[in-house]
Enzyme design. Structure first.
Site, PDB file in Angstrom:
ATOM      1  N   ASP A  22       8.107   0.132   1.361  1.00  0.00           N
ATOM      2  CA  ASP A  22       7.109   0.929   2.067  1.00  0.00           C
ATOM      3  C   ASP A  22       5.700   0.484   1.686  1.00  0.00           C
ATOM      4  OD1 ASP A  22       7.741   1.912  -0.546  1.00  0.00           O
ATOM      5  OD2 ASP A  22       6.508   3.680  -0.146  1.00  0.00           O
ATOM      6  N   GLU A  23       4.746   0.885   2.503  1.00  0.00           N
ATOM      7  CA  GLU A  23       3.312   0.804   2.199  1.00  0.00           C
ATOM      8  C   GLU A  23       2.863  -0.577   1.702  1.00  0.00           C
ATOM      9  OE1 GLU A  23       2.116   5.407   1.342  1.00  0.00           O
ATOM     10  OE2 GLU A  23       2.650   4.217  -0.423  1.00  0.00           O
ATOM     11  N   THR A  24       3.311  -1.614   2.360  1.00  0.00           N
ATOM     12  CA  THR A  24       2.887  -2.972   1.977  1.00  0.00           C
ATOM     13  C   THR A  24       1.521  -3.266   2.607  1.00  0.00           C
ATOM     14  OG1 THR A  24       4.209  -3.823   3.835  1.00  0.00           O
ATOM     15  CG2 THR A  24       5.232  -3.819   1.651  1.00  0.00           C
TER      16      THR A  24
END
Length: 455
Positions: free
Chosen positions: A283-285
Site C-alpha cells: 500500500d501507499e507507495t
C-alpha cells in the site's frame, strides 16, 4: 425479554420460552464424537469457573440424572456453515454445523452465564455468520509491540466475539535471522513466539494470517546503510499532501536486489504459519516514480511498474501460500490492471472515514470478479481517546457495502501511526462493533451495544 439479552455478536434469531433454567452444580457434558469432545473440554473449563463439576461422557453411553449439556455436530440440523443452535430448556443443548459452529455456540453460552449467572432464561438461539471471514488487524510495527500475555488476552477475547482471523501488521518487528540491525531495538516477535501464537489461535478457531509489508512502508529497513541502495528515494520525497518525508520509504522496482530481499523475508517468515493465506501489503507507495524508477514509470506508466513488481512479490508468496492478500489503494488508481490480477489474489479494500466511498470501491472489485475484503478501522490512531462516532460509521459503511457487493471477509484495522499514542481499551469499541456487524449485519441498537460491551 429480548431487549434484556446482552450478547455480542447479537444472534440472528432468539425465541424465549416461559421459565428459568437453573444450571445444576454437577452433571455431564454429553458429546457425540471426537470433535464435539474437544469443545466439551473447553466447556468443562468454563464451568469450573462457576464451581460447577461436569464430567465428560459420550452421549451414546450416558444415563445421567443430574445436569445435562449436550454437544452435537450435525450439518443437517444446522445447515449454515459455522452456524449453531443453542437450546436451553430442561437441559442445555448446543448443535453446531461443524466444530467451529459448536465453538461459537459455546461462546454464546459463555456470555449468557456472565449475564445471568446460573439462572438462564429458557430460550432457543439459531445463529450463523453473514461473513465467513471476520478479522482484526493490529499494528505491531509502529512503536507498540504487545507482550505475549497481552496478545493471549486479545486472542481470548476475540475468540469469544466469534472473530476467526487475526493479522499482526509487521514492517520490521520480526526477528529475521540475517537482519538483526533492523529489529534489535524493537522487541520483535521471534520464530518460537510466532509458532506459539499460531497454535494458540488455532485452539480458539482463529486463523493467524501472516502480514508483512513488502513494497512501501519499508523505512525501518531502508534507513540502514546496508539496505539504502534498495530505496526508491533514499533522501525522501514530497508526499501527496505536500509535506516532506525525510526518509526512504519504498523498495525500488528498478533495483533487482529489492525483490531478492522480499524473497528472503517471505521464505523465512511464511512457513511458520499454518494459514494458507498471506497479506503482502504493497500500500501507499507514494514515492514510486520519483526516484530510481522514474525512467521506468515514464516509459511504461506508473501503474504498469507497480503491477509488475506486485506480481513478482505475488509469485514469491505463492511458493508458500495459496491466497495472497494485498491492500487495494494503489491498484484502484490504475483500474485497468485489476482484471489482470490472478483470481487467487484478494484485494483488501480499505478506508477509514465514515464517508469513505466503499460502495464505489466494492462495486469496482465485484465487477472484476476478484475476491475482496472490506477493511474499516477502529479510528483510534493519531488520537488520545479515539473517534468513536467515526469508527461506528466507518465500520457500518464498509460492512454493509461489503455484504451488498459480495465481499468474502471483513478485516477491521487498528493502526499505530505517529507513535501509537492510543491505549488498547479504546480499540475494543471498534473490535466489538466489527465483530457484531461482520457476524450479523442487522444493525444493533446503540444502547444495547453499549450495555453488551459492559458485560
Amino acid at each position: 425479554m429480548t431487549e434484556n439479552l446482552l450478547v455480542i455478536p447479537y444472534p440472528k434469531k432468539v425465541s424465549f420460552s416461559q421459565g428459568i433454567y437453573e444450571v445444576k452444580k454437577t452433571g455431564s457434558i454429553l458429546f457425540d464424537g471426537p470433535d464435539a469432545k474437544k469443545i466439551g473440554i473447553l466447556l468443562r473449563k468454563l464451568l469450573l469457573n462457576y464451581d460447577l463439576n461436569y464430567i465428560l461422557k459420550s452421549s451414546k453411553s450416558s444415563q445421567e440424572n443430574n445436569g445435562k449439556i449436550y454437544l452435537i455436530i450435525n450439518s443437517k440440523v444446522v445447515p449454515q456453515i459455522q452456524g449453531y443452535k443453542l437450546i436451553i430448556d430442561d437441559s442445555i443443548t448446543i448443535i453446531g454445523n461443524n466444530s467451529a459452529g459448536l465453538f461459537y455456540g459455546l461462546q454464546t453460552l459463555r456470555q449468557l452465564l456472565r449475564q445471568f449467572g446460573l439462572n438462564i432464561p429458557k430460550l432457543v438461539i439459531e445463529d450463523y455468520p453473514d461473513f465467513l471471514h471476520r478479522g482484526i488487524m493490529i499494528d505491531i510495527s509502529r512503536d507498540r509491540v504487545p507482550k505475549m500475555e497481552t496478545l493471549e488476552y486479545i486472542i481470548d477475547k476475540l475468540s469469544e466475539l466469534k472473530i476467526n482471523q487475526l493479522q499482526l501488521y509487521m514492517e520490521h518487528t520480526f526477528a529475521y535471522t540475517n537482519h538483526k540491525e533492523v529489529w534489535e531495538d524493537y522487541s520483535p516477535l521471534t520464530h518460537d513466539e510466532i509458532v506459539y501464537l499460531d497454535n494458540y489461535c488455532k485452539e480458539r478457531f482463529i486463523e493467524l494470517v501472516p502480514n508483512q509489508n513488502t513494497f512501501g512502508h519499508m523505512s525501518k529497513w531502508l534507513v540502514h546503510e546496508k539496505y539504502r541502495h534498495l530505496a526508491e528515494a533514499p533522501d525522501g520525497y514530497t508526499t501527496p499532501w505536500g509535506t516532506k518525508y525525510d526518509y526512504p520509504f519504498s523498495l525500488s522496482p528498478a533495483v533487482p536486489e529489492s525483490i531478492n530481499l522480499v524473497e528472503e523475508l517471505l521464505d523465512e517468515l511464511l512457513p511458520l504459519f499454518d494459514s494458507d493465506q498471506v497479506n503482502i501489503g504493497c500500500d501507499e507507495t507514494f514515492d514510486l516514480g520519483v526516484g530510481k524508477s522514474k525512467e521506468l514509470c515514464e516509459k511504461y506508466g506508473k501503474g504498469k511498474v507497480y503491477f509488475d513488481f506486485l506480481m513478482k512479490i505475488y509469485s514469491i508468496a505463492k511458493k508458500h501460500k495459496n491466497n495472497v492478500m494485498f491492500w487495494g489503494d494503489i491498484i484502484e488508481n490504475h483500474p485497468e490492471f485489476i482484471p489482470l490480477l490472478p483470481k487467487d489474489m484478494i484485494a483488501m479494500v480499505w478506508g477509514y472515514e465514515e464517508n469513505h466511498p466503499f460502495e464505489e470501491k466494492c462495486k469496482l472489485y465485484s465487477k472484476s470478479g476478484l475476491s475482496f475484503y472490506v477493511c474499516p478501522g477502529t479510528s483510534t490512531w493519531n488520537t488520545f481517546i479515539g473517534r468513536t462516532n467515526n469508527a461506528v460509521g466507518n465500520i457500518r459503511n464498509a460492512i454493509l457495502n461489503g455484504k451488498k457487493y459480495g465481499a468474502i471477509g471483513v478485516l477491521t484495522t487498528d493502526w499505530g501511526d505517529n507513535g501509537h499514542v492510543q491505549h488498547l481499551p479504546l480499540s475494543w469499541v471498534g473490535y466489538l462493533y466489527s465483530a457484531h456487524l461482520s457476524w450479523n449485519t442487522q444493525d444493533l441498537q446503540m444502547r444495547k451495544f453499549i450495555d453488551g460491551m459492559d458485560m
